[in-house]
Motif scaffolding. Sequence first.
Motif, PDB file in Angstrom:
ATOM      1  N   MET A   1     -21.985 -33.952 -55.503  1.00 18.77           N
ATOM      2  CA  MET A   1     -22.548 -32.620 -55.245  1.00 18.77           C
ATOM      3  C   MET A   1     -21.631 -31.917 -54.256  1.00 18.77           C
ATOM      4  O   MET A   1     -21.367 -32.412 -53.179  1.00 18.77           O
ATOM      5  N   SER A   2     -21.156 -30.751 -54.659  1.00 17.09           N
ATOM      6  CA  SER A   2     -20.263 -29.999 -53.779  1.00 17.09           C
ATOM      7  C   SER A   2     -21.093 -29.302 -52.705  1.00 17.09           C
ATOM      8  O   SER A   2     -22.303 -29.121 -52.870  1.00 17.09           O
ATOM      9  N   ASN A   3     -20.429 -28.888 -51.633  1.00 14.86           N
ATOM     10  CA  ASN A   3     -21.122 -28.141 -50.572  1.00 14.86           C
ATOM     11  C   ASN A   3     -21.686 -26.832 -51.117  1.00 14.86           C
ATOM     12  O   ASN A   3     -22.766 -26.383 -50.736  1.00 14.86           O
ATOM     13  N   GLY A   4     -20.873 -26.278 -52.000  1.00 15.16           N
ATOM     14  CA  GLY A   4     -21.305 -24.989 -52.617  1.00 15.16           C
ATOM     15  C   GLY A   4     -22.636 -25.172 -53.323  1.00 15.16           C
ATOM     16  O   GLY A   4     -23.550 -24.363 -53.198  1.00 15.16           O
ATOM     17  N   TYR A   5     -22.765 -26.304 -54.075  1.00 18.12           N
ATOM     18  CA  TYR A   5     -24.024 -26.522 -54.801  1.00 18.12           C
ATOM     19  C   TYR A   5     -25.149 -26.817 -53.841  1.00 18.12           C
ATOM     20  O   TYR A   5     -26.286 -26.385 -54.015  1.00 18.12           O
ATOM     21  N   ALA A   6     -24.806 -27.576 -52.770  1.00 19.39           N
ATOM     22  CA  ALA A   6     -25.834 -27.916 -51.786  1.00 19.39           C
ATOM     23  C   ALA A   6     -26.458 -26.648 -51.213  1.00 19.39           C
ATOM     24  O   ALA A   6     -27.656 -26.594 -50.929  1.00 19.39           O
ATOM     25  N   SER A   7     -25.658 -25.583 -51.084  1.00 24.14           N
ATOM     26  CA  SER A   7     -26.190 -24.348 -50.486  1.00 24.14           C
ATOM     27  C   SER A   7     -27.194 -23.655 -51.419  1.00 24.14           C
ATOM     28  O   SER A   7     -28.046 -22.902 -50.956  1.00 24.14           O
ATOM     29  N   ILE A   8     -27.118 -23.915 -52.721  1.00 22.41           N
ATOM     30  CA  ILE A   8     -28.146 -23.304 -53.589  1.00 22.41           C
ATOM     31  C   ILE A   8     -29.264 -24.291 -53.902  1.00 22.41           C
ATOM     32  O   ILE A   8     -30.177 -24.006 -54.661  1.00 22.41           O
ATOM     33  N   GLY A   9     -29.191 -25.505 -53.310  1.00 23.32           N
ATOM     34  CA  GLY A   9     -30.281 -26.471 -53.432  1.00 23.32           C
ATOM     35  C   GLY A   9     -30.061 -27.395 -54.607  1.00 23.32           C
ATOM     36  O   GLY A   9     -29.657 -26.952 -55.674  1.00 23.32           O
ATOM     37  N   ARG A  10     -30.326 -28.627 -54.397  1.00 19.43           N
ATOM     38  CA  ARG A  10     -30.118 -29.588 -55.486  1.00 19.43           C
ATOM     39  C   ARG A  10     -31.218 -29.416 -56.528  1.00 19.43           C
ATOM     40  O   ARG A  10     -32.314 -28.938 -56.223  1.00 19.43           O
ATOM     41  N   GLU A  11     -30.904 -29.833 -57.773  1.00 23.64           N
ATOM     42  CA  GLU A  11     -31.881 -29.639 -58.844  1.00 23.64           C
ATOM     43  C   GLU A  11     -32.957 -30.708 -58.741  1.00 23.64           C
ATOM     44  O   GLU A  11     -32.638 -31.903 -58.568  1.00 23.64           O
ATOM     45  N   PRO A  12     -34.248 -30.361 -58.830  1.00 23.20           N
ATOM     46  CA  PRO A  12     -35.317 -31.348 -58.772  1.00 23.20           C
ATOM     47  C   PRO A  12     -35.264 -32.286 -59.996  1.00 23.20           C
ATOM     48  O   PRO A  12     -34.740 -31.898 -61.038  1.00 23.20           O
ATOM     49  N   ALA A  13     -35.810 -33.451 -59.822  1.00 24.38           N
ATOM     50  CA  ALA A  13     -35.729 -34.473 -60.865  1.00 24.38           C
ATOM     51  C   ALA A  13     -36.335 -34.004 -62.184  1.00 24.38           C
ATOM     52  O   ALA A  13     -35.834 -34.311 -63.259  1.00 24.38           O
ATOM     53  N   GLU A  14     -37.424 -33.174 -62.070  1.00 24.50           N
ATOM     54  CA  GLU A  14     -38.055 -32.760 -63.347  1.00 24.50           C
ATOM     55  C   GLU A  14     -37.154 -31.792 -64.128  1.00 24.50           C
ATOM     56  O   GLU A  14     -37.137 -31.819 -65.359  1.00 24.50           O
ATOM     57  N   THR A  15     -36.359 -30.981 -63.399  1.00 22.83           N
ATOM     58  CA  THR A  15     -35.433 -30.100 -64.099  1.00 22.83           C
ATOM     59  C   THR A  15     -34.411 -30.952 -64.840  1.00 22.83           C
ATOM     60  O   THR A  15     -34.109 -30.726 -66.010  1.00 22.83           O
ATOM     61  N   VAL A  16     -33.880 -31.923 -64.151  1.00 25.20           N
ATOM     62  CA  VAL A  16     -32.878 -32.810 -64.743  1.00 25.20           C
ATOM     63  C   VAL A  16     -33.440 -33.446 -66.010  1.00 25.20           C
ATOM     64  O   VAL A  16     -32.828 -33.423 -67.074  1.00 25.20           O
ATOM     65  N   ARG A  17     -34.696 -33.932 -65.863  1.00 25.85           N
ATOM     66  CA  ARG A  17     -35.319 -34.594 -67.012  1.00 25.85           C
ATOM     67  C   ARG A  17     -35.494 -33.633 -68.175  1.00 25.85           C
ATOM     68  O   ARG A  17     -35.160 -33.934 -69.306  1.00 25.85           O
ATOM     69  N   ALA A  18     -36.015 -32.466 -67.876  1.00 26.75           N
ATOM     70  CA  ALA A  18     -36.284 -31.486 -68.932  1.00 26.75           C
ATOM     71  C   ALA A  18     -34.990 -31.111 -69.651  1.00 26.75           C
ATOM     72  O   ALA A  18     -34.958 -31.034 -70.886  1.00 26.75           O
ATOM     73  N   VAL A  19     -33.907 -30.891 -68.874  1.00 29.65           N
ATOM     74  CA  VAL A  19     -32.643 -30.481 -69.497  1.00 29.65           C
ATOM     75  C   VAL A  19     -32.105 -31.603 -70.366  1.00 29.65           C
ATOM     76  O   VAL A  19     -31.673 -31.388 -71.493  1.00 29.65           O
ATOM     77  N   LEU A  20     -32.177 -32.831 -69.836  1.00 28.70           N
ATOM     78  CA  LEU A  20     -31.643 -33.952 -70.611  1.00 28.70           C
ATOM     79  C   LEU A  20     -32.458 -34.188 -71.879  1.00 28.70           C
ATOM     80  O   LEU A  20     -31.918 -34.521 -72.920  1.00 28.70           O
ATOM     81  N   GLN A  21     -33.797 -33.975 -71.743  1.00 29.10           N
ATOM     82  CA  GLN A  21     -34.650 -34.149 -72.923  1.00 29.10           C
ATOM     83  C   GLN A  21     -34.322 -33.133 -74.006  1.00 29.10           C
ATOM     84  O   GLN A  21     -34.274 -33.450 -75.182  1.00 29.10           O
ATOM     85  N   SER A  22     -34.076 -31.906 -73.586  1.00 31.96           N
ATOM     86  CA  SER A  22     -33.795 -30.850 -74.579  1.00 31.96           C
ATOM     87  C   SER A  22     -32.431 -31.098 -75.228  1.00 31.96           C
ATOM     88  O   SER A  22     -32.196 -30.683 -76.353  1.00 31.96           O
ATOM     89  N   GLY A  23     -31.531 -31.774 -74.512  1.00 33.62           N
ATOM     90  CA  GLY A  23     -30.216 -32.095 -75.060  1.00 33.62           C
ATOM     91  C   GLY A  23     -29.288 -30.912 -75.160  1.00 33.62           C
ATOM     92  O   GLY A  23     -28.237 -30.984 -75.775  1.00 33.62           O
ATOM     93  N   ARG A  24     -29.723 -29.745 -74.590  1.00 37.77           N
ATOM     94  CA  ARG A  24     -28.883 -28.542 -74.700  1.00 37.77           C
ATOM     95  C   ARG A  24     -28.503 -28.020 -73.325  1.00 37.77           C
ATOM     96  O   ARG A  24     -29.183 -28.323 -72.335  1.00 37.77           O
ATOM     97  N   THR A  25     -27.448 -27.247 -73.289  1.00 41.77           N
ATOM     98  CA  THR A  25     -27.077 -26.638 -72.004  1.00 41.77           C
ATOM     99  C   THR A  25     -27.876 -25.349 -71.830  1.00 41.77           C
ATOM    100  O   THR A  25     -28.210 -24.670 -72.793  1.00 41.77           O
TER     101      THR A  25
END
Length: 490
Positions: free
Chosen positions: A111-135
Motif C-alpha cells: 500500500m503506497s502512502n498515496g493510497y493510505a491517504s484515501i483510506g484502505r479498502e474495507p474487506a467487504e469491498t475487496v470481497r465484493a470486487v473479487l466476487q464480481s470478477g470485474r474491474t
Amino acid sequence: MAQAAERGHRRRSRSPVPGLRTRLTLSYVLLFAIVMASIGFTFHQALVVISHQQAERLLDADWSALKGFLRSRDGELVWAYDPEHPEEAFTVERLRRVFLLTAADGEIVEMSNGYASIGREPAETVRAVLQSGRTVTVKRRDARGEIYMVRMGPYGGAGKTYFAAIGMSAGDTERIPSRMLAVYAVSMPVMLVAIGVLGWYAAGRALSPLQRVVAAARTVSGGNLSLRIEPLGTGDELDELIETFNGMMERLEANFEQMKRFSMDASHELRTPLTAIRGQLEVAQLTAKSTEDFRRAIATALEDVERLGRIVQSLLQLAQAEAGQIRLNFEPEMLAEVAARQMARFQPLADGKRLSLELEAGDGCMALVDRLQMERLLDNLLANAVKYTQEGGRVTVRVRREDGEAVIEVADNGPGIAPQHLPHIFDKFYRVREGERTAGRGVGLGLAFVEWIARAHGGRVSVESEPGKGSTFRVRLPAYRESSEEARSG
Ligand code: ADP
C-alpha cells in the motif's frame, strides 16, 4: 372638475409607453438569461462527461501497464522493470504512487502512502470486487478533499487472485467544469446588464413610432384634424397602427367638416325665414294703414313661419331617424304598386307642368320594405324630378330586378347636376345654387332622407347626372326571397 380631468390625463399620458419599454427590456433579459443558463448547463454537463471519460481512459492505460510491470515470480508478485531505464522507472513510480495490493482476504501486500491517504479498502469491498470478477472505477477523497479516481479489480498472479487498486488524482479534470461554471457565473451578470442596456435601446427605437402616434393623438383637437403621421414604410404592425390612426383622423375630419357645414347651414336656413318674418312685421308696423295691409303682412309672415316649422319638423325627424328612434315595420310589398300610387299623387302637378310621368315596371318586383318610409323616399325623389324638370319634360320611374337586388330608378331629362355637386347632393341642406329658385324652394333635406331610408332598408342610393341632359336617382334594395314572392303571387 376640469383640473381633475387634466390631472388624470397627465397621469395616463406618461405611463403606457415607458411601461411597455421596460417590459420589453425585461423580456429580452429574461429570455437571454434562460438561453444562457441552458447553454451553460448543457456545456457543463458535457464537460463533466468528457473529463470523466478522459480520466477513465488514463486509468485504463495504467491498468494495462500494471499487467506489464507487476508479474509473478517464484510464487510472488514483484515489480519487474529495469531501474536503469528512465521511462520504465518513471512509469512504475507513477503506478505505485497511489497503489494498493491485497490478498483475497484483504490482507495488505503493498500500500503506497498515496493510497493510505484515501483510506484502505474495507474487506467487504475487496470481497465484493473479487466476487464480481470485474474491474470497477470509483471515486475517493483524501483527507484534504482532493478527488481520486480509483480503478480496482481482481489481479491474478503467482497462482493466486489478488485485489489491486490504482488511483490517480482527478483534481484537475474535476475542476475544469466547476471552473467553467465559476467563469460563467461571473460573466453572466455582466452580459445580462449589457443585454439590458442594448434591449432598452432597441425597445426605445422600436417604440418610438408609437410615441409619435401618442404625441400626435394628444395634440388632436377640433382645430387640427388635418393632422396625419408619416408611415415608416416598413409595412409592419406599427405602420398599420399609423395607417389606422390616419384613417380614423380622415373620418373624424370628414365628420367634423360635415357637422360644421350642417350647423352653419342649419342656422342659415332657420335665420332666413326669421329675418323675413321680422322684416315683414316691422314694415307692417311702420307703414301699414289698413287692416288689409296688416292681413297681407301677417299672411306672408305666416308662410315663412310655416316654412320654419317644416324645416324644424324635418330636422327633428331626421335626427330621430339617425338616432334609430323610428321603428320600421318591414313587409313584402310590390314596389311597382307603391311607385304607381305615389306617381298618381304627382300627376296633377306633372300635368300642370306638361310633364310626362311614366312607369316601367316589368314583373313588379317584390321587396321587404316599410311602406310609409318607401312612400316617403319615392315622394322625395318624384318631388325633386317634377320640381326641377322644365315644362314639357319627362319623368320616368323604373322598377326592376338586377343581380338579385330590387332597383328603383327615378329618371328625368331636367337640368342635371354638375359633377362637383354630386358628392354632396345627399348632405343635409346641400342645394345646388343655380338650380335654386325662391319659389318652391326645398328645405334641402329631401335627399338626406332618401339616403337614410335606403340605408335603413339595408340598401343604398346613387345618382347619375349630366348637366343639360337629366338625372337618374337609383335606389338598390336587398333581394327578397323568390320562394316567398311566388307563394304570394301564386
Ligand atoms: P331640396 O329640398 O332643395 O330639393 P334635396 O335634398 O331634395 O333638397 O336636393 C338637394 C339638391 O339636389 C337640390 O337643391 C337640387 O339642386 C338638387 N337636385 C335634387 N334632385 C334633382 C333633380 N332631379 N334634378 C336636378 N337637381 C336635383
